[in-house]
Design an enzyme around this catalytic site. Sequence first.
Site, mmCIF file in Angstrom:
data_model
loop_
_atom_site.group_PDB
_atom_site.id
_atom_site.type_symbol
_atom_site.label_atom_id
_atom_site.label_comp_id
_atom_site.label_asym_id
_atom_site.label_seq_id
_atom_site.Cartn_x
_atom_site.Cartn_y
_atom_site.Cartn_z
ATOM 1 N N LYS A 57 0.542 -0.908 -0.011
ATOM 2 C CA LYS A 57 -0.239 0.029 0.205
ATOM 3 C C LYS A 57 0.957 1.276 0.189
ATOM 4 O O LYS A 57 0.323 2.256 -0.529
ATOM 5 C CB LYS A 57 -1.529 0.421 1.048
ATOM 6 C CG LYS A 57 -2.139 -1.102 1.329
ATOM 7 C CD LYS A 57 -2.783 -0.269 -0.315
ATOM 8 C CE LYS A 57 -4.209 -1.703 0.330
ATOM 9 N NZ LYS A 57 -6.062 -0.520 -0.802
ATOM 10 N N SER A 312 1.030 -9.585 -0.666
ATOM 11 C CA SER A 312 0.498 -8.222 -0.290
ATOM 12 C C SER A 312 1.038 -8.224 0.589
ATOM 13 O O SER A 312 1.307 -6.145 0.989
ATOM 14 C CB SER A 312 -0.758 -7.792 -0.680
ATOM 15 O OG SER A 312 -1.561 -8.562 0.079
#
Length: 326
Positions: A57, A312
């Site tokens: 992110k 991720s």
Amino acid sequence: MSDLVSLPEIERAAERIAGVAVRTPLVPFPRDPAPAGAGGPALLVKAESLQPIGAFKLRGAYSAISSLDPEERARGVVTHSSGNHAQAVAYAARALGTKAVLVMPHTTPGVKVDACIALGAEVVYVEPTSRARAETAGKLAAAHGFTMIPPYDDARIIAGQGTTGMEIVQDRPDVDVVLVPVSGGGLIAGVSAAVKALRPEAKVIGVEPELAADARDSMAAGRPVSWGAEETGRTIADALRVQQVGDLPFAHMRAHVDGIVTVTEDEIRRTMRRLAREARLIAEPAGAVATAAYLHHREDLPEGRTYVSILSGGNVDPALFLDVLR
């Protein structure tokens, strides 16, 4: 199609995040045992858990906040997130000298909340629904003049996340299949845009939990389909509990994504354990789903010789991680 993020936009995002986000490695994952003389396809894990905040992110958040003009930065930024995007905004805001207010569900794992507070951000708790998060963040932006930094439904965010896909193809030009976790869709939107621009023949497959399969249903219906918070809240993968993919990410998915695969809760746990023991990589539940698709649903994936799964994030609650390892 003109509204979709382009490769030049992703390249500009890469310039903005250079020196802040890590160019993460592709870590070889041990091949499954095969009969004598048989060689299985190679799996490489894109280890975004090695980012400074432990998740991909940071790419989108820093790309978006660094593109603001000085006046916007001076007023501060606000976002809503289940954890990793909030931490990314907090990190980027501190690096760029601006105030960050984070709207987070009260169910967010403490390890993620503590990291946000340590970065100097202000946290506002809400009920664990997408509507409560978005509405509260919008009210704060209107009341205080904060600039909204959306978690996924934003071209600047998508371009930043797309640098992940650009790096994959640059490092492995022969990649055949890229496996991507799906939540709000910002990561798979950016990755698929980059991969298809640089290697059109490669396949991009989204992966999500069976207990939060709104992206699968959306692709089947041809429009974003919403799941209830009580449904998505059942999955261990807290970062994938978004109830509906964003409109702009969904447009990218329609254009670039070749399919969606779902994985079970047990498969997620088993994959977290294997990543830790065999690849020496810590994955939070959401971070393990793409690799789980390769390990447990190979028959549902396109054929290829080189697969890449995106890990991720690695911001897992310590107690949960210990339970998984047992």
